[in-house]
Motif scaffolding. Structure first.
Motif, short mmCIF file in Angstrom:
data_model
loop_
_atom_site.label_atom_id
_atom_site.label_comp_id
_atom_site.label_asym_id
_atom_site.label_seq_id
_atom_site.Cartn_x
_atom_site.Cartn_y
_atom_site.Cartn_z
N GLY A 165 -20.48 -39.21 -13.02
CA GLY A 165 -19.66 -38.61 -11.96
C GLY A 165 -19.72 -39.41 -10.68
N ARG A 166 -20.89 -39.89 -10.36
CA ARG A 166 -21.06 -40.72 -9.15
C ARG A 166 -20.33 -42.05 -9.30
NH1 ARG A 166 -21.95 -40.63 -4.06
NH2 ARG A 166 -23.51 -42.04 -3.25
N LEU A 167 -20.43 -42.66 -10.47
CA LEU A 167 -19.76 -43.93 -10.70
C LEU A 167 -18.25 -43.79 -10.71
CD1 LEU A 167 -21.87 -45.77 -13.40
CD2 LEU A 167 -21.59 -46.37 -11.00
N ASP A 168 -17.76 -42.69 -11.24
CA ASP A 168 -16.32 -42.48 -11.34
C ASP A 168 -15.68 -42.11 -10.01
OD1 ASP A 168 -16.50 -43.06 -14.02
OD2 ASP A 168 -16.54 -40.95 -14.64
N ASP A 169 -16.47 -41.65 -9.07
CA ASP A 169 -15.94 -41.24 -7.77
C ASP A 169 -15.70 -42.46 -6.89
OD1 ASP A 169 -15.19 -40.05 -5.42
OD2 ASP A 169 -17.11 -39.03 -5.06
N ARG A 170 -14.44 -42.83 -6.75
CA ARG A 170 -14.08 -44.01 -5.96
C ARG A 170 -13.57 -43.64 -4.57
NH1 ARG A 170 -13.15 -48.85 -9.07
NH2 ARG A 170 -13.92 -48.47 -11.16
N SER A 171 -13.67 -42.37 -4.23
CA SER A 171 -13.19 -41.95 -2.92
C SER A 171 -14.16 -42.37 -1.81
CB SER A 171 -12.97 -40.44 -2.89
OG SER A 171 -14.18 -39.77 -3.15
N ARG A 172 -13.60 -42.61 -0.66
CA ARG A 172 -14.40 -42.99 0.49
C ARG A 172 -15.24 -41.78 0.92
NH1 ARG A 172 -12.61 -46.08 5.90
NH2 ARG A 172 -14.45 -45.56 7.12
N PRO A 173 -16.54 -42.00 1.16
CA PRO A 173 -17.37 -40.88 1.63
C PRO A 173 -16.86 -40.36 2.97
CG PRO A 173 -18.74 -42.69 0.89
CD PRO A 173 -17.33 -43.20 0.94
N ALA A 174 -17.08 -39.08 3.23
CA ALA A 174 -16.67 -38.49 4.51
C ALA A 174 -17.41 -39.20 5.65
CB ALA A 174 -16.99 -37.00 4.52
N ALA A 175 -16.74 -39.33 6.77
CA ALA A 175 -17.29 -40.07 7.91
C ALA A 175 -18.63 -39.51 8.38
CB ALA A 175 -16.29 -40.07 9.06
N ASP A 176 -18.82 -38.21 8.24
CA ASP A 176 -20.07 -37.60 8.71
C ASP A 176 -21.16 -37.55 7.63
OD1 ASP A 176 -18.79 -35.74 7.13
OD2 ASP A 176 -19.10 -34.06 8.50
N THR A 177 -20.91 -38.21 6.49
CA THR A 177 -21.88 -38.24 5.39
C THR A 177 -22.96 -39.26 5.70
OG1 THR A 177 -20.16 -37.66 3.82
CG2 THR A 177 -22.17 -38.59 2.91
N ALA A 178 -24.21 -38.83 5.62
CA ALA A 178 -25.33 -39.73 5.93
C ALA A 178 -25.58 -40.73 4.81
CB ALA A 178 -26.60 -38.92 6.20
N GLY A 179 -25.33 -40.38 3.57
CA GLY A 179 -25.58 -41.28 2.45
C GLY A 179 -24.35 -41.41 1.59
N GLY A 180 -24.49 -42.16 0.51
CA GLY A 180 -23.39 -42.29 -0.44
C GLY A 180 -22.42 -43.41 -0.16
N TRP A 181 -22.74 -44.27 0.79
CA TRP A 181 -21.84 -45.35 1.16
C TRP A 181 -22.10 -46.64 0.39
CZ3 TRP A 181 -17.75 -45.07 4.53
CH2 TRP A 181 -17.63 -43.88 5.26
N GLY A 182 -23.28 -46.82 -0.18
CA GLY A 182 -23.69 -48.10 -0.74
C GLY A 182 -22.77 -48.67 -1.79
N LEU A 183 -22.56 -47.95 -2.89
CA LEU A 183 -21.70 -48.46 -3.95
C LEU A 183 -20.25 -48.56 -3.50
CD1 LEU A 183 -23.06 -46.74 -7.18
CD2 LEU A 183 -23.25 -49.14 -6.52
N TRP A 184 -19.81 -47.60 -2.71
CA TRP A 184 -18.44 -47.65 -2.22
C TRP A 184 -18.22 -48.92 -1.38
CZ3 TRP A 184 -15.95 -47.73 2.50
CH2 TRP A 184 -14.57 -47.53 2.45
N LEU A 185 -19.13 -49.19 -0.46
CA LEU A 185 -19.01 -50.40 0.37
C LEU A 185 -19.08 -51.66 -0.46
CD1 LEU A 185 -21.06 -49.61 3.60
CD2 LEU A 185 -18.66 -50.32 3.48
N ALA A 186 -20.03 -51.73 -1.38
CA ALA A 186 -20.17 -52.92 -2.22
C ALA A 186 -18.87 -53.17 -3.00
CB ALA A 186 -21.35 -52.78 -3.17
N ARG A 187 -18.27 -52.12 -3.52
CA ARG A 187 -17.00 -52.23 -4.26
C ARG A 187 -15.88 -52.73 -3.35
NH1 ARG A 187 -16.58 -47.26 -5.84
NH2 ARG A 187 -17.69 -47.54 -7.79
N GLU A 188 -15.81 -52.16 -2.15
CA GLU A 188 -14.74 -52.52 -1.22
C GLU A 188 -14.88 -53.93 -0.65
OE1 GLU A 188 -11.92 -50.65 -0.30
OE2 GLU A 188 -12.61 -49.60 -2.10
#
Length: 155
Positions: free
Chosen positions: A98-121
């Motif tokens: 589920g985490r891998l399949d989620d390609r949406s940008r994390p919410a701006a106020d989210t403290a975590g969850g940016w790592g894989l999204w940023l690396a992909r982008e």
């Protein structure tokens, strides 16, 4: 019996790889390793925004390995066929599908969850192999291109 002529043997051209870094790390080495990646990536031909993007993507991967992958990991950086490739591996418990399949940008106020999204982008390609024995993430950046064109992400 056939009249077909025998096939010519296939010629396999090996991809030349130039290993730049191969190092195990933990939290204490993250900053030093990031500086080494920066130096090697610059020497390999990345510069300006491309260099900054690639180093930030690598930093996110090594930080994830420390935070979520058992506190340590290994990094390999190499140059091959006009691209720079970085692979970060850890011995954590893996990433959920589920985490891998989620390609949406994390919410701006989210403290975590940016790592894989940023690396992909921030990279041209990204591959993830994960399971109970750990996770390996491989990213690449084209060395000759000034823009990322036709980005392909495989997960």
């Amino acid at each position: 019996m056939t009249n077909a002529s025998p096939r010519a043997p296939r010629t396999v051209v090996p991809i030349e790889r130039s290993l730049l870094i191969s190092e195990a790390f933990d939290q204490a080495q993250v900053t030093e390793l990031r500086h080494s990646v920066t130096s090697c990536a610059h020497a390999a031909g990345l510069s300006d925004e491309r260099l900054d993007d690639f180093v930030l993507a690598v930093n996110e991967l090594i930080t994830n390995a420390v935070r979520h992958g058992g506190g340590q990991g290994s990094l390999r950086l190499w140059r091959q066929a006009g691209e720079l490739v970085c692979e970060v591996a850890d011995d954590g418990s893996g990433i959920s599908s589920g985490r891998l399949d989620d390609r949406s940008r994390p919410a701006a106020d989210t403290a975590g969850g940016w790592g894989l999204w940023l690396a992909r982008e921030l990279s041209d390609t990204m591959e993830v192999v994960t399971g109970e024995a750990g996770t390996t993430v491989r990213i690449s950046a084209a060395l000759a291109a000034t823009e990322r064109v036709g980005r392909h992400h495989v997960e």
